[in-house]
Design an enzyme around this catalytic site. Structure first.
Site, PDB file in Angstrom:
ATOM      1  N   SER A  52       0.656  -1.164   0.131  1.00 13.25           N
ATOM      2  CA  SER A  52      -0.208  -0.057  -0.099  1.00 13.25           C
ATOM      3  C   SER A  52       0.816   1.383   0.105  1.00 13.25           C
ATOM      4  O   SER A  52       2.126   1.040   0.045  1.00 13.25           O
ATOM      5  CB  SER A  52      -0.951  -0.046   1.256  1.00 13.25           C
ATOM      6  OG  SER A  52      -0.099   0.370   2.265  1.00 13.25           O
ATOM      7  N   LYS A  53       0.150   2.211  -0.296  1.00 11.22           N
ATOM      8  CA  LYS A  53       0.900   3.534  -0.249  1.00 11.22           C
ATOM      9  C   LYS A  53       1.518   3.962   0.962  1.00 11.22           C
ATOM     10  O   LYS A  53       2.631   4.192   1.174  1.00 11.22           O
ATOM     11  CB  LYS A  53       0.001   4.761  -0.543  1.00 11.22           C
ATOM     12  CG  LYS A  53       0.300   6.255  -0.350  1.00 11.22           C
ATOM     13  CD  LYS A  53       0.731   6.577  -1.776  1.00 11.22           C
ATOM     14  CE  LYS A  53       1.130   8.204  -1.579  1.00 11.22           C
ATOM     15  NZ  LYS A  53       1.999   8.530  -0.651  1.00 11.22           N
ATOM     16  N   ARG A  54       0.850   3.448   2.202  1.00 11.94           N
ATOM     17  CA  ARG A  54       1.280   3.362   3.528  1.00 11.94           C
ATOM     18  C   ARG A  54       2.640   2.911   3.854  1.00 11.94           C
ATOM     19  O   ARG A  54       3.350   3.470   4.405  1.00 11.94           O
ATOM     20  CB  ARG A  54       0.238   2.856   4.430  1.00 11.94           C
ATOM     21  CG  ARG A  54       0.240   3.279   5.808  1.00 11.94           C
ATOM     22  CD  ARG A  54      -0.857   3.007   6.579  1.00 11.94           C
ATOM     23  NE  ARG A  54      -0.373   2.455   7.852  1.00 11.94           N
ATOM     24  CZ  ARG A  54       0.259   2.998   8.919  1.00 11.94           C
ATOM     25  NH1 ARG A  54       0.114   4.300   8.919  1.00 11.94           N
ATOM     26  NH2 ARG A  54       0.548   2.436   9.839  1.00 11.94           N
TER      27      ARG A  54
ATOM     28  N   ASP B 270       5.065   4.763   2.504  1.00 11.24           N
ATOM     29  CA  ASP B 270       5.500   6.134   3.275  1.00 11.24           C
ATOM     30  C   ASP B 270       6.381   5.961   4.230  1.00 11.24           C
ATOM     31  O   ASP B 270       7.319   6.642   4.708  1.00 11.24           O
ATOM     32  CB  ASP B 270       4.263   6.926   3.426  1.00 11.24           C
ATOM     33  CG  ASP B 270       3.378   7.603   2.369  1.00 11.24           C
ATOM     34  OD1 ASP B 270       4.155   7.663   1.427  1.00 11.24           O
ATOM     35  OD2 ASP B 270       2.335   7.958   2.607  1.00 11.24           O
TER      36      ASP B 270
END
Ligand code: GLU
Length: 503
Positions: A261-263, A266
């Site tokens: 995921s994008k998380r 990050d």
């Protein structure tokens, strides 16, 4: 029949790295088989349209080195390749299905559908959906009289076209990666094919275009596997031969559990988009592989291995070698771990393999006027020691500033009477040395000076490095000194002799 594949992204934001992998696998397969690679923009969902996303897709594909044979940006016999410009085509096919009693008009409002769902949920139904049973209680051309249907359409009443799923059958197809997939039609709902704004849904547009554009193989992400039975059924309804399907494995988190995921990106401080992207509404910037310093070769090699392997020990592949080695049969169905450390490793390998000239070209824009000859030497000095090209300069800070501190452990361990003696002699000899100051001569003068004062050069090497750079470890010291130049080396050595303990 010659192979025709397509990459069919929706311009709803920056192209995710999984999409780039899909494009790459399509491309490798097309090239391997002497086929064609198409690019089709699936932009029928106007609510999700994001300006700039289509250009981003084109730029990303170009950067990666995926050449489009036909489609958006290059044209071709099936133009237009942007679905929003093909609206009339889809309506015609929706009507064809209606005429064959395989689709129908539905006039239900959102509230009516919601009420139906509620009713079913309260009655404890398994799946509250518009299907063979519930369609008979709704407002559609199956329950209303033909006159009323005509009337409503003439009145411009909003309507959609739904597929009429025949629930009494098994839908089976053979996926190249997953083998046989079987689903009972009773689990499918009567999906909308044409929306009330006149636009087709993904399902209709995708099938019609794949058919019209002569697509032979549909290679796409696993997230589309649940839609595949519906697609297979639609091919049947139209009386068309379905293409072959290959659903690629999911991309998993770096730890290997769960979907990437994008998380994760990050938190892990790595990109999941090929290029940097600035959100047109919020202005937030998402990092890109390109801007983070990953090379095009790296991304190609890294993505190729996310779901596929050649079955040999070879890890480094050029695009041409990948084309040669690629096959859909060697794609695995288990999720592929997004191991960013592997991407970094590839980048190191590809940086190392570049010539000094190529590296200098990469780094040139980051420098403020470092003279070319010097830059070439810096690239040569640093290329084995960095992961990204931007580190060539940042990791070489010792070339631009004389040390102000000296590594404690090396001072204690290596800065001794012999070191002082040899370095003092070296300074004296350098001052009278008149030849070109190159790595070789720097070394020759050093060896001679150490010998003159009876010190073994090997024993005081680290002390010399300490005096020149402040650190106990680093790249080739003689080349470092060549880059610094004789005068700077003398200055640094004199400073060290002054500051460091006199033992
Ligand atoms: N437009 C879909 C997407 O954005 C295409 C899926 C497919 O390849 O069928 O991924």
């Amino acid at each position: 029949m010659s192979v025709r594949v397509r990459f069919a992204p929706s311009p709803t934001g920056p192209l995710h790295i999984g999409g780039v992998r899909t494009a790459l696998y399509n491309y490798l397969f097309a090239r391997k088989n002497g086929g064609k690679m198409l690019l089709r923009i699936e932009d029928t969902d106007q609510n999700r349209y994001v300006p700039g996303a289509e250009n981003y897709i084109l730029e990303a594909l170009q950067w990666i080195g995926i050449e489009i044979d036909e489609g958006q940006g290059v044209g071709g016999p099936h133009a237009p390749y942007r679905q929003s410009e093909r609206k009339d085509i889809y309506r015609e096919y929706a009507e064809q299905l209606i005429a064959a009693d395989k689709a129908y008009y539905a006039f239900d409002t959102a509230d009516e559908i919601e009420a139906m769902r509620k009713r079913l949920e309260e009655a404890g139904a398994d799946a509250a959906q518009y299907n063979a049973i519930t369609r008979l209680q709704m407002n559609n051309s199956l329950t209303l009289s033909a006159d009323e249907v005509q009337q409503r359409i003439a009145n411009d009443d909003p309507y959609v076209v739904r597929i009429k799923i025949d629930p009494k059958q098994d839908i089976r197809f053979k996926d190249i990666i997953r083998d046989w997939v079987a689903v009972h039609a009773s689990t499918l709902d009567d999906k909308v094919l044409l929306k009330s704004d006149g636009m087709p849904t993904y399902h209709l547009a995708n099938i019609v275009d794949d058919h019209l554009m002569g697509i032979t193989h549909v290679i796409r992400g696993e997230e589309w596997l649940p839609s595949a039975p519906l697609h297979v059924l639609m091919y049947q309804y139209f009386g068309w031969t379905a293409p072959q399907f290959a659903h690629l494995p999911l991309l998993l988190k770096p730890e290997g559990n769960g979907k990437l995921s994008k998380r994760d990106a990050d938190l892990g401080g790595f990109p999941i988009f090929p290029l940097q992207w600035q959100d047109p509404t919020t202005g937030t910037i998402a990092r890109g592989f390109r801007e983070d310093g990953y090379l095009q070769e790296t991304l190609v090699n890294f993505l190729a291995f996310l779901g596929w392997n050649p079955g040999t020990e070879q890890e480094l592949f050029t695009m041409d070698e990948l084309i040669e080695a690629f096959s859909l049969e060697r794609i695995h169905k288990a999720g592929a771990r997004f191991d960013i450390t592997k991407a970094k490793w590839f980048n190191q390998q590809y940086l190392k393999a570049k010539s000094d000239e190529e590296l200098a070209d990469l780094v040139q824009s980051q420098t403020s006027g470092i003279e070319r000859q010097k830059l070439l030497k810096i690239c040569h000095l640093m290329k084995d020691r960095v992961t990204f090209s931007q580190e060539i300069l940042s990791e070489a800070a010792f070339l631009f500033e004389a040390p102000t501190t000296y590594e404690e452990a090396i001072v204690t361990g290596k800065w001794n009477a012999d070191a002082i003696k040899a370095i003092t002699a070296y300074v004296d000899d350098l001052k009278v040395y008149e030849g070109d100051f190159l790595a070789d001569s720097a070394k020759a003068v050093w060896a001679a000076a150490a010998e003159r004062v009876g010190v073994k050069m090997g024993k005081v090497m680290q002390a010399l490095r300490l005096a020149v750079t402040g650190a106990g470890h680093g790249p080739d010291l003689m080349l470092t000194m060549e880059i610094l130049g004789k005068d700077e080396v003398i200055l640094r050595l004199e400073k060290a002799l002054q500051i460091l303990p006199q033992v």
